[in-house]
Design a protein around this motif. Structure first.
Motif, PDB file in Angstrom:
ATOM      1  N   ASP A   1       0.834  -1.200   0.000  1.00 52.57           N
ATOM      2  CA  ASP A   1       0.000   0.000   0.000  1.00 52.57           C
ATOM      3  C   ASP A   1       0.874   1.257   0.000  1.00 52.57           C
ATOM      4  O   ASP A   1       1.798   1.384   0.796  1.00 52.57           O
ATOM      5  CB  ASP A   1      -0.909  -0.009   1.233  1.00 52.57           C
ATOM      6  CG  ASP A   1      -1.975   1.074   1.147  1.00 52.57           C
ATOM      7  OD1 ASP A   1      -1.617   2.245   1.364  1.00 52.57           O
ATOM      8  OD2 ASP A   1      -3.144   0.741   0.890  1.00 52.57           O
ATOM      9  N   LYS A   2       0.558   2.193  -0.904  1.00 47.55           N
ATOM     10  CA  LYS A   2       1.372   3.399  -1.033  1.00 47.55           C
ATOM     11  C   LYS A   2       1.394   4.212   0.252  1.00 47.55           C
ATOM     12  O   LYS A   2       2.422   4.781   0.631  1.00 47.55           O
ATOM     13  CB  LYS A   2       0.845   4.260  -2.175  1.00 47.55           C
ATOM     14  CG  LYS A   2       1.731   5.470  -2.464  1.00 47.55           C
ATOM     15  CD  LYS A   2       1.240   6.241  -3.663  1.00 47.55           C
ATOM     16  CE  LYS A   2       2.155   7.433  -3.940  1.00 47.55           C
ATOM     17  NZ  LYS A   2       1.689   8.222  -5.112  1.00 47.55           N
ATOM     18  N   LYS A   3       0.261   4.267   0.947  1.00 47.17           N
ATOM     19  CA  LYS A   3       0.203   5.054   2.172  1.00 47.17           C
ATOM     20  C   LYS A   3       1.070   4.429   3.255  1.00 47.17           C
ATOM     21  O   LYS A   3       1.605   5.134   4.118  1.00 47.17           O
ATOM     22  CB  LYS A   3      -1.239   5.195   2.659  1.00 47.17           C
ATOM     23  CG  LYS A   3      -1.422   6.340   3.663  1.00 47.17           C
ATOM     24  CD  LYS A   3      -2.816   6.906   3.638  1.00 47.17           C
ATOM     25  CE  LYS A   3      -2.906   8.161   4.506  1.00 47.17           C
ATOM     26  NZ  LYS A   3      -4.186   8.841   4.390  1.00 47.17           N
ATOM     27  N   LEU A   4       1.217   3.085   3.219  1.00 50.38           N
ATOM     28  CA  LEU A   4       2.135   2.427   4.147  1.00 50.38           C
ATOM     29  C   LEU A   4       3.570   2.831   3.861  1.00 50.38           C
ATOM     30  O   LEU A   4       4.357   3.097   4.765  1.00 50.38           O
ATOM     31  CB  LEU A   4       1.999   0.903   4.048  1.00 50.38           C
ATOM     32  CG  LEU A   4       0.914   0.231   4.886  1.00 50.38           C
ATOM     33  CD1 LEU A   4       0.880  -1.259   4.597  1.00 50.38           C
ATOM     34  CD2 LEU A   4       1.144   0.478   6.362  1.00 50.38           C
ATOM     35  N   GLN A   5       3.910   2.900   2.590  1.00 48.67           N
ATOM     36  CA  GLN A   5       5.265   3.295   2.205  1.00 48.67           C
ATOM     37  C   GLN A   5       5.577   4.720   2.659  1.00 48.67           C
ATOM     38  O   GLN A   5       6.725   5.041   2.950  1.00 48.67           O
ATOM     39  CB  GLN A   5       5.431   3.198   0.679  1.00 48.67           C
ATOM     40  CG  GLN A   5       5.461   1.778   0.157  1.00 48.67           C
ATOM     41  CD  GLN A   5       5.572   1.759  -1.359  1.00 48.67           C
ATOM     42  OE1 GLN A   5       4.799   2.426  -2.049  1.00 48.67           O
ATOM     43  NE2 GLN A   5       6.521   1.002  -1.869  1.00 48.67           N
ATOM     44  N   LEU A   6       4.543   5.563   2.711  1.00 41.13           N
ATOM     45  CA  LEU A   6       4.738   6.964   3.090  1.00 41.13           C
ATOM     46  C   LEU A   6       4.583   7.200   4.590  1.00 41.13           C
ATOM     47  O   LEU A   6       4.567   8.342   5.035  1.00 41.13           O
ATOM     48  CB  LEU A   6       3.736   7.846   2.332  1.00 41.13           C
ATOM     49  CG  LEU A   6       3.871   7.851   0.811  1.00 41.13           C
ATOM     50  CD1 LEU A   6       2.735   8.641   0.179  1.00 41.13           C
ATOM     51  CD2 LEU A   6       5.217   8.406   0.384  1.00 41.13           C
ATOM     52  N   SER A   7       4.475   6.126   5.362  1.00 43.78           N
ATOM     53  CA  SER A   7       4.265   6.253   6.805  1.00 43.78           C
ATOM     54  C   SER A   7       5.334   7.123   7.453  1.00 43.78           C
ATOM     55  O   SER A   7       6.524   6.828   7.402  1.00 43.78           O
ATOM     56  CB  SER A   7       4.291   4.861   7.454  1.00 43.78           C
ATOM     57  OG  SER A   7       4.416   4.971   8.861  1.00 43.78           O
ATOM     58  N   ALA A   8       4.890   8.220   8.083  1.00 45.85           N
ATOM     59  CA  ALA A   8       5.830   9.109   8.777  1.00 45.85           C
ATOM     60  C   ALA A   8       6.449   8.410   9.976  1.00 45.85           C
ATOM     61  O   ALA A   8       7.628   8.601  10.283  1.00 45.85           O
ATOM     62  CB  ALA A   8       5.101  10.380   9.221  1.00 45.85           C
ATOM     63  N   VAL A   9       5.657   7.586  10.650  1.00 45.83           N
ATOM     64  CA  VAL A   9       6.171   6.848  11.808  1.00 45.83           C
ATOM     65  C   VAL A   9       7.234   5.853  11.354  1.00 45.83           C
ATOM     66  O   VAL A   9       8.308   5.745  11.958  1.00 45.83           O
ATOM     67  CB  VAL A   9       5.026   6.117  12.541  1.00 45.83           C
ATOM     68  CG1 VAL A   9       5.571   5.193  13.619  1.00 45.83           C
ATOM     69  CG2 VAL A   9       4.067   7.131  13.148  1.00 45.83           C
ATOM     70  N   GLY A  10       6.952   5.116  10.278  1.00 47.62           N
ATOM     71  CA  GLY A  10       7.917   4.140   9.774  1.00 47.62           C
ATOM     72  C   GLY A  10       9.221   4.781   9.364  1.00 47.62           C
ATOM     73  O   GLY A  10      10.313   4.289   9.695  1.00 47.62           O
ATOM     74  N   LYS A  11       9.149   5.906   8.653  1.00 45.75           N
ATOM     75  CA  LYS A  11      10.368   6.571   8.190  1.00 45.75           C
ATOM     76  C   LYS A  11      11.169   7.131   9.368  1.00 45.75           C
ATOM     77  O   LYS A  11      12.402   7.080   9.382  1.00 45.75           O
ATOM     78  CB  LYS A  11      10.013   7.682   7.207  1.00 45.75           C
ATOM     79  CG  LYS A  11       9.486   7.162   5.870  1.00 45.75           C
ATOM     80  CD  LYS A  11       9.232   8.294   4.897  1.00 45.75           C
ATOM     81  CE  LYS A  11       8.687   7.762   3.572  1.00 45.75           C
ATOM     82  NZ  LYS A  11       9.602   6.825   2.916  1.00 45.75           N
TER      83      LYS A  11
END
Length: 471
Positions: free
Chosen positions: A71-81
């Motif tokens: 999921d693109k929104k998962l890739q853009l996760s601010a928490v993950g980054k």
């Protein structure tokens, strides 16, 4: 209009407040002594954070194994980054070897399950979801999906020292870490918004000074009209000298459509501040400057502009009543009057020699580069604060200066200066050094300018010798 001198002052003020109140986002380190439950809780805590990185495609193992979030929104996760950029977590994650405990198949299944949850879909549907929304979404997922997933539990049970209580404690630790991270990032974003609002408020203050000229003129006209209708009106009351009211600069401002739009957009105008207008008018009409103007035979545009320029410079801008009104009007205006006043005076001086007899208001920023300078300077200072502060402390003479007693404002000033020196190669060194020394002389201690000058000179020499800067 908002030049780099003012931008630097605003950045220093906002950075000072932010660094003074921020809380650190820290990954919990392994406790020295603990129970079996707490020992396993820490191991599981790190594994769960790695799982979040795996699911979002930010894990240190992802590239080697080709794990990419679907999921693109998962890739853009601010928490993950943000978690992926944390060196402490990366060190702890790789401490056990080069393999994740989480099988690819489980990670992919969790991604599919995650995107079917109500928590995820509620978050994804929000048009302007912020960091707080994302953090709460992850907290809900850890409390439900991750904590209750049979495959996750099976992986955890295979780890050395597994305990049920330790598993539950790990979930609590993850949630606490995420929420503390939100608190830090929220204050960071709030500081940036505050900086932008402060710079916008500076332009609002600039425009408000021209609106004040119109309001003072209108107030004087009302005073004269009221005097005409007094029961015992004098000849001078009935036939007053209207030169102040008919001042050509004031008339031009009253008819200026751009000023009218600014007043509407910014919600300014001083219309209801009767006490301020009355007190300022009393000071103006009692002055020799006013008497000379009213008696002068000169009646041209340039003279009218110069009159108001001098009234602002000698009476209005030094008025305690204006300072008090400014403090009530905006929290961002307290220290701006001196700098903004110079822009107002320069604008009137330029108008005085303009044959079109119009006021050309200065834009908020000189150009696109200036419009981004403040936020970029702030973000870079926060991002590299430890590295750049280390440069500064390296050259503090501990024989003359106790590092524990250095004014925090001085540290912030030098952090900003080093940030600018390293990251903005087009700004001459002399400009940067002089500006921050001047700010130090105004906003910090009596000896700050001299102290900062000496330290920054040594830092610059070091940066040049080590090919970090080339200017």
């Amino acid at each position: 209009m908002v030049n780099r001198i003012l931008i630097r002052i605003k950045v220093v003020q906002m950075l000072y407040a932010y660094l003074l109140t921020r809380t650190e986002f820290k990954i919990e380190t392994e406790p020295d002594t603990s129970t079996a439950d707490k020992k396993f809780a820490h191991v599981a805590y790190v594994d769960f954070l790695v799982l979040l990185l795996e699911v979002t495609g930010n894990s240190p193992y992802c590239k080697a194994k080709g794990r990419v979030a679907v999921d693109k929104k998962l890739q853009l996760s601010a928490v993950g980054k943000a978690l992926a950029a944390d060196s402490t977590l990366k060190h702890l994650a790789l401490k056990g070897g080069n393999e994740s405990i989480w099988p690819i198949e489980l990670v992919e299944e969790l991604r599919n399950q995650l995107t079917d949850t109500a928590a995820w879909n509620d978050y994804k549907r929000k048009r302007k979801a912020d960091l707080g929304d994302e953090v709460e979404m992850w907290c809900a997922l850890f409390e439900t999906l991750f904590a209750r997933n049979a495959d996750i539990m099976a992986v955890m049970r295979r780890q050395n020292g597994f305990t049920n209580q330790g598993f539950g404690l790990a979930i609590e630790k993850v949630i606490a870490t995420l929420r503390s991270f939100y608190g830090t990032r929220a204050s960071y974003y709030a500081a940036i918004k505050g900086l932008e609002a402060s710079l916008t408020a500076a332009h609002k203050m600039y425009i408000s000074m021209f609106a004040l000229i119109v309001r003072l003129t209108d107030a004087r006209e009302r005073q004269l009209d009221t005097a005409k209708h007094k029961f015992l009106a004098t000849a001078d009351d009935k036939n007053p000298n209207m030169r102040f009211v008919n001042n050509q600069l004031a008339q031009s401002l009253r008819d200026n459509k751009q000023l009218e739009e600014y007043i509407k957009d910014y919600g300014i105008g001083w219309i209801d501040n009767y006490e301020l207008l009355d007190n300022l008018l009393k000071s103006i009409t009692a002055s020799q400057l006013y008497r000379d103007y009213m008696e002068s035979s000169a009646n041209d545009w340039e003279s009218d502009c110069e009159f108001w320029r001098q009234v602002l410079r000698q009476i209005v801008f030094v008025s305690d009543d204006l300072v008090e009104a400014i403090e009530k009007e905006s929290v961002y205006w307290n220290d701006d009057l001196h700098i903004i006043g110079t822009f107002v005076l320069k604008t009137i001086r330029s108008a005085a020699v303009d044959s079109s007899r119009t006021i050309s208001f200065l834009p908020q920023y000189k150009d696109e580069e200036d419009s981004h300078f403040g936020v970029s300077l702030f973000e870079l200072a926060v991002t590299h604060r430890q590295e750049y502060t280390d440069y500064v402390m390296k050259f503090v003479n501990t024989e003359n200066w106790d590092t524990e007693r250095i004014a925090f404002m001085d540290v912030v000033l030098m952090l900003c200066a080093v940030t600018e020196i390293i990251n903005f190669p087009n700004i001459p060194l002399a400009v940067t050094l002089n500006e921050y020394i001047d700010i130090a002389n105004t906003y910090s201690t009596a000896k700050s300018g001299q102290f900062i000058n000496g330290v920054l000179y040594s830092v610059v020499t070091y940066l040049k010798e080590n090919n970090i800067i080339f200017k």
